[in-house]
Motif scaffolding. Structure first.
Motif, PDB file in Angstrom:
ATOM      1  N   ALA A 486      44.799  47.953  29.836  1.00  0.00           N
ATOM      2  CA  ALA A 486      44.501  47.296  31.105  1.00  0.00           C
ATOM      3  C   ALA A 486      43.055  47.501  31.538  1.00  0.00           C
ATOM      4  O   ALA A 486      42.580  46.836  32.459  1.00  0.00           O
ATOM      5  CB  ALA A 486      45.448  47.801  32.189  1.00  0.00           C
ATOM      6  N   ALA A 487      42.331  48.419  30.860  1.00  0.00           N
ATOM      7  CA  ALA A 487      40.930  48.631  31.225  1.00  0.00           C
ATOM      8  C   ALA A 487      40.064  47.431  30.896  1.00  0.00           C
ATOM      9  O   ALA A 487      38.922  47.348  31.319  1.00  0.00           O
ATOM     10  CB  ALA A 487      40.387  49.863  30.505  1.00  0.00           C
ATOM     11  N   ASN A 488      40.617  46.462  30.132  1.00  0.00           N
ATOM     12  CA  ASN A 488      39.814  45.299  29.754  1.00  0.00           C
ATOM     13  C   ASN A 488      39.676  44.268  30.861  1.00  0.00           C
ATOM     14  O   ASN A 488      38.931  43.313  30.716  1.00  0.00           O
ATOM     15  CB  ASN A 488      40.433  44.617  28.539  1.00  0.00           C
ATOM     16  N   VAL A 489      40.404  44.409  31.949  1.00  0.00           N
ATOM     17  CA  VAL A 489      40.287  43.413  33.009  1.00  0.00           C
ATOM     18  C   VAL A 489      38.922  43.555  33.679  1.00  0.00           C
ATOM     19  O   VAL A 489      38.321  44.620  33.654  1.00  0.00           O
ATOM     20  CB  VAL A 489      41.414  43.530  34.055  1.00  0.00           C
ATOM     21  N   ALA A 490      38.454  42.462  34.269  1.00  0.00           N
ATOM     22  CA  ALA A 490      37.108  42.468  34.844  1.00  0.00           C
ATOM     23  C   ALA A 490      37.130  42.661  36.349  1.00  0.00           C
ATOM     24  O   ALA A 490      36.108  42.928  36.958  1.00  0.00           O
ATOM     25  CB  ALA A 490      36.395  41.172  34.519  1.00  0.00           C
ATOM     26  N   SER A 498      46.561  40.000  37.887  1.00  0.00           N
ATOM     27  CA  SER A 498      46.676  38.543  37.708  1.00  0.00           C
ATOM     28  C   SER A 498      46.037  38.110  36.391  1.00  0.00           C
ATOM     29  O   SER A 498      46.548  37.220  35.709  1.00  0.00           O
ATOM     30  CB  SER A 498      45.995  37.795  38.857  1.00  0.00           C
ATOM     31  N   GLU A 499      44.911  38.741  36.039  1.00  0.00           N
ATOM     32  CA  GLU A 499      44.235  38.387  34.778  1.00  0.00           C
ATOM     33  C   GLU A 499      45.140  38.658  33.578  1.00  0.00           C
ATOM     34  O   GLU A 499      45.250  37.837  32.663  1.00  0.00           O
ATOM     35  CB  GLU A 499      42.933  39.182  34.620  1.00  0.00           C
ATOM     36  N   PHE A 515      42.169  33.433  33.128  1.00  0.00           N
ATOM     37  CA  PHE A 515      41.388  34.141  34.132  1.00  0.00           C
ATOM     38  C   PHE A 515      40.410  34.931  33.279  1.00  0.00           C
ATOM     39  O   PHE A 515      40.696  36.024  32.834  1.00  0.00           O
ATOM     40  CB  PHE A 515      42.283  35.067  34.964  1.00  0.00           C
ATOM     41  N   ALA A 516      39.259  34.308  33.016  1.00  0.00           N
ATOM     42  CA  ALA A 516      38.506  34.638  31.813  1.00  0.00           C
ATOM     43  C   ALA A 516      37.675  35.907  31.892  1.00  0.00           C
ATOM     44  O   ALA A 516      36.976  36.233  30.948  1.00  0.00           O
ATOM     45  CB  ALA A 516      37.619  33.461  31.435  1.00  0.00           C
ATOM     46  N   GLY A 517      37.749  36.635  32.981  1.00  0.00           N
ATOM     47  CA  GLY A 517      36.985  37.871  33.052  1.00  0.00           C
ATOM     48  C   GLY A 517      37.474  38.910  32.065  1.00  0.00           C
ATOM     49  O   GLY A 517      36.712  39.715  31.552  1.00  0.00           O
ATOM     50  N   ILE A 518      38.749  38.887  31.771  1.00  0.00           N
ATOM     51  CA  ILE A 518      39.366  39.880  30.901  1.00  0.00           C
ATOM     52  C   ILE A 518      38.763  39.808  29.496  1.00  0.00           C
ATOM     53  O   ILE A 518      38.511  38.727  28.969  1.00  0.00           O
ATOM     54  CB  ILE A 518      40.897  39.657  30.871  1.00  0.00           C
TER      55      ILE A 518
END
Lengths: 625, 193
Positions: A486-490, A498-499, A515-518
């Motif tokens: 889960a650390a990959n979310v932005a 949500s990402e 949700f492209a930040g991830i």
């Protein structure tokens, strides 16, 4: 919302109303093997294709053979795409030298896990992109691997839908058509002609189409700017028409070279919906009662309009945290107002909101604005659209067989309420049909929720994380800590969840938007999302082809006064209710942890600061450590 | 399924040739013949020198130029890294960025009062947005006029001349192409060096 914005949405829908019948009737002719106005031109090509492939288009197949052909075609499609990607450094049309020693410094390596993910993605009509096109793929890979699957995976979807429709249309036979005939007819008579015309329209608006190396220019202020080139328009047209969604460039349809003007944008959104809407008419035509098709059209239209106006309303209302800083919230004649983060000036709020809704109603997944930056409730709509299994017109073919699955469940529920054996289109819906529909429905829900849950909690110890999911963030966390996936979310807080939820939802439902930040180009995400795409495609499609096969063997029961009519407003209401109820019951808890709670936090002014969660976890606590 | 392997292999090979080589080849041929400039990127030249594309935004920081929107593409308008910010609406970084940009804008444009057009302080989806709203261009007129030593009214007229309305009167939004406006500025009101 502005009057102009509403008019733009109505113009879009009005055009679809005009195209549904003629294109739908044309496709019915094509798949019934009758002559069309393109037959003199394409008939010979079609026959050559059959001869070269060594197939007999008139050999009718049982559902097992049909599904077997479809799977065999998909397996080789996967292998082709995988191999071309891995070998792109040795293949032609690679002016930037990707995957060679001369690759640009910021190029992404085509690793086995990325090639697996991308091949799966394009073969399953998902077009999830863990890479950035302009910095990863040669023109050859884009054209001969990815754009080919934009055609092929769309044709497979149409074929599967037509096979299922034949199950309703025929009686007391075991065969549901020939996969090769359906696949080639979809490609040659439907996809290629429309894509060719659309590609030229896009070029006329400014989309590029060339094989030049990237240009480097000196800007007005004296800086160097590299401008990527490529065969964009040809891929763009089929990317939208085949509801694939994978752009040449990272920014997808927000990129001015893919989607240069508001008119190009309208054409793109129309391309997404033109085949799925027409297929509702094709369906009605093939089962011998066009009212059945229009009833489905109406049900989908209701859900489409509900979605688009929710997105438009909340995006125009904007982000109160920005309005408080002195940004203009309301629209005027000279500026769009609203939440413009992640949106292009030429599209503004209305055309962006329309795109968000349509691309997720269908299994397209192209984006002309960044979904990650949507306000929470506007972001809820695309998430829920995907979670309905994309049956709001839906993807090419995939939409129609999903719709028919919900129709079966809807009449089953109605049958339970009145205590009669449910029927749809004269076919008795019995235990086997309901089981097949339930397998399809549960497969996708299970896939989304399980993968999201696993990635929310899984943690890698440092050594394993080096391969599986290298730590993100700058500075990198100390090498003694463990790294959660889960650390990959932005974004932190509920938006980060949500990402994650959106990533697995998009993969499973074969949409491909994000949700492209991830950060997803790691072996962990490439493999798990790849698996989600495969399960979402084939564990959904195959049971429904089986359902079609089972129905084809049944007799049609005559209509009596006790028959539940499936062409009237009651059925439309029941269908919409079933879709909404199932999605809500399955996903409400997950949605309340993401977009719903974020909405209230946004209005209370709560903000989230990014803290790398790697540092807060205790080492050796996860499943994979 | 195993009996289907040979036709499947041939079908994939054939569809690759038809849709992967013939189709893009034909489209490229037609596009190059019919819409040569557009198919090659809508490049803009100044005295024979290519200075950019009318569709790809550039980074402008000097006071004598109109500025585009914040860009999340690389370090700003990096053609190799098209991207939005992907900041969610409750991300502290989004608020911090807008706050900093707002303060800088107010400082650079003391003559402008009132709420700032939303597009001018938000990052576009592509990071390469070539355009800003007409209001965002007008908000910068006083600053550019001062930096170039021209009358603000004259400049406002130039901006008006560069406004492209909604396509066919209804589609999309009105906008101003920043690079083309700045090229016109350099031509008509060169900066005195």
């Amino acid at each position: 919302m502005t009057a102009n914005g509403v008019i733009q949405i109505l113009i879009f829908f009005g055009i679809l109303l005009l195209t549904t019948k003629p294109l739908g009737a044309y496709m019915a002719k094509v798949f019934e093997g009758r002559r069309t106005f393109l037959s003199p031109l394409l008939g010979p090509v079609e026959r050559v294709c059959y001869r070269l492939c060594g197939v007999n288009p008139d050999a009718e197949q049982r559902w097992t053979q049909y599904a077997g052909s479809l799977l065999a075609f998909s397996v080789f499609s996967f292998l082709f795409v995988y191999v071309i990607q891995r070998l792109q450094g040795w293949l032609p049309f690679n002016p930037q030298g990707f995957s060679t020693a001369h690759a640009p410094g910021n190029a992404t390596a085509m690793t086995p896990d990325l090639a697996f993910n991308t091949a799966t993605s394009f073969v399953t009509n998902t077009n999830w992109q863990a890479y950035s096109g302009e910095a990863t793929l040669s023109y050859f890979t884009q054209m001969a691997a990815l754009a080919v699957q934009n055609f092929a995976s769309a044709a497979v979807g149409i074929a599967a839908a037509i096979a299922m429709v034949r199950g309703f249309a025929r009686q007391q036979v075991s065969a549901i058509g020939n996969f090769w005939a359906d696949m080639w007819r979809a490609t040659l008579y439907v996809l290629l002609p429309i894509a060719t015309v659309a590609a030229l329209v896009l070029v006329a608006e400014g989309a590029i189409q060339n094989f030049k190396p990237y240009d480097t220019v000196t800007t007005l202020e004296g800086a160097k700017q590299t401008i990527p080139q490529g065969p964009v328009a040809s891929q763009e047209a089929i990317k939208m028409l085949g509801t694939n969604g994978g752009g040449i460039f990272n920014a997808n349809s927000a990129h001015p070279y893919e989607n240069p003007t508001p008119f190009a944008n309208l054409v793109q959104i129309l391309l997404i919906f033109i085949v799925p809407t027409a297929l509702t008419y094709t369906f009605g035509k093939m089962v011998g009662d066009t009212r059945q098709g229009w009833a489905i059209f109406a049900a989908c239209a209701i859900m489409f309009f509900a979605g688009v106006f929710v997105v438009y309303h909340y995006e125009q209302a904007g982000n109160p945290n920005l309005t408080n800083l002195g940004l203009q919230a309301s629209a005027t004649d000279t500026q769009p107002g609203g939440n413009m983060e992640g949106k292009e000036t030429r599209f503004g709020i209305a055309a962006s909101s329309l795109f968000v809704t349509v691309t997720t109603d269908a299994s397209c997944g192209a984006v002309n604005s960044m979904h990650d930056s949507l306000t929470p409730l506007a972001g809820l709509v695309p998430t829920v659209n995907l979670q309905t299994d994309e049956v709001i017109f839906g993807g090419v073919g995939a939409g129609l067989y999903g719709i028919l699955m919900y129709a079966v469940i809807a009449v089953f529920i109605a049958g339970l309420m009145v205590g009669r054996t449910p029927e749809y289109l004269g076919k008795k819906i019995e235990s086997k049909e309901v089981k097949m529909a339930m397998v399809a429905m549960i497969a996708t829900s299970l896939c989304i929720l399980c993968f999201t849950a696993i990635s929310s909690v899984v943690t890698f110890n440092w050594d394993k994380s080096q391969y599986w999911n290298p730590a993100q963030g700058n500075p990198k966390p100390a090498p003694t800590s463990s790294v959660p996936a889960a650390a990959n979310v932005a974004n932190d807080g509920p938006h980060g969840f949500s990402e994650l939820l959106y990533a697995y939802t998009s993969g499973t439902e074969n949409n491909g938007s994000a949700f492209a930040g991830i950060t997803v180009n790691t072996p962990w995400y490439n493999l798990t999302i790849g698996l989600a795409m495969l399960m979402g495609r084939f564990l959904f499609m195959i049971p429904l082809i089986a359902l079609g096969g089972s129905l084809a063997g049944k007799k049609k029961t005559p209509v009596t006064s006790g028959t539940f009519p499936t062409h009237g407003p009651l059925f439309v209401g029941l269908f919409v209710g079933t879709v909404v109820l199932i999605a809500a019951l399955t996903f409400f808890p997950a949605l309340s942890l993401g977009p719903l709670v974020e909405h209230f936090l946004m209005h209370s002014g709560k903000l989230f600061t990014w803290v790398a969660p790697a540092l807060t976890h205790i080492a050796n606590s996860g499943v994979w450590s | 399924m195993w009996k289907q392997m040979i036709p499947a292999f041939r079908a994939v090979l054939l569809i690759t040739i038809v849709t992967g080589l013939v189709y893009p080849g034909v489209v490229t041929g037609l596009a190059q013949a019919l819409f040569h400039d557009k198919a090659n990127g809508s490049m803009l030249t100044d005295n024979g020198q290519v200075v950019g594309s009318s569709l790809i935004g550039q980074n402008f920081t000097k006071p004598e130029y109109f500025h585009g929107r914040p860009s999340a593409a690389g370090s700003g308008y990096d053609g190799m890294a098209s991207s939005g910010s992907n900041y969610g609406p409750t991300n502290q970084k989004l608020i911090d960025r807008v706050k900093a940009d707002e303060a800088a804008f107010r400082k650079d444009n003391p003559d402008f009062t009132g709420p700032i057009p939303a597009d001018l302080l938000t990052a576009s989806g592509s990071g390469l947005d070539p355009e800003i709203s007409p209001a965002s261009a007008q908000a910068q007129v006083a600053r550019v006029a001062k930096a170039r030593g021209v009358d603000a009214g004259v400049l406002a007229k130039l901006v008006d001349g560069h406004v492209e309305g909604r396509q066919f009167g209804v589609l999309g939004e009105a906008r101003v192409n920043v690079l083309m406006l700045n090229m016109a500025l350099d031509q008509q009101f060169p900066v005195k060096k």
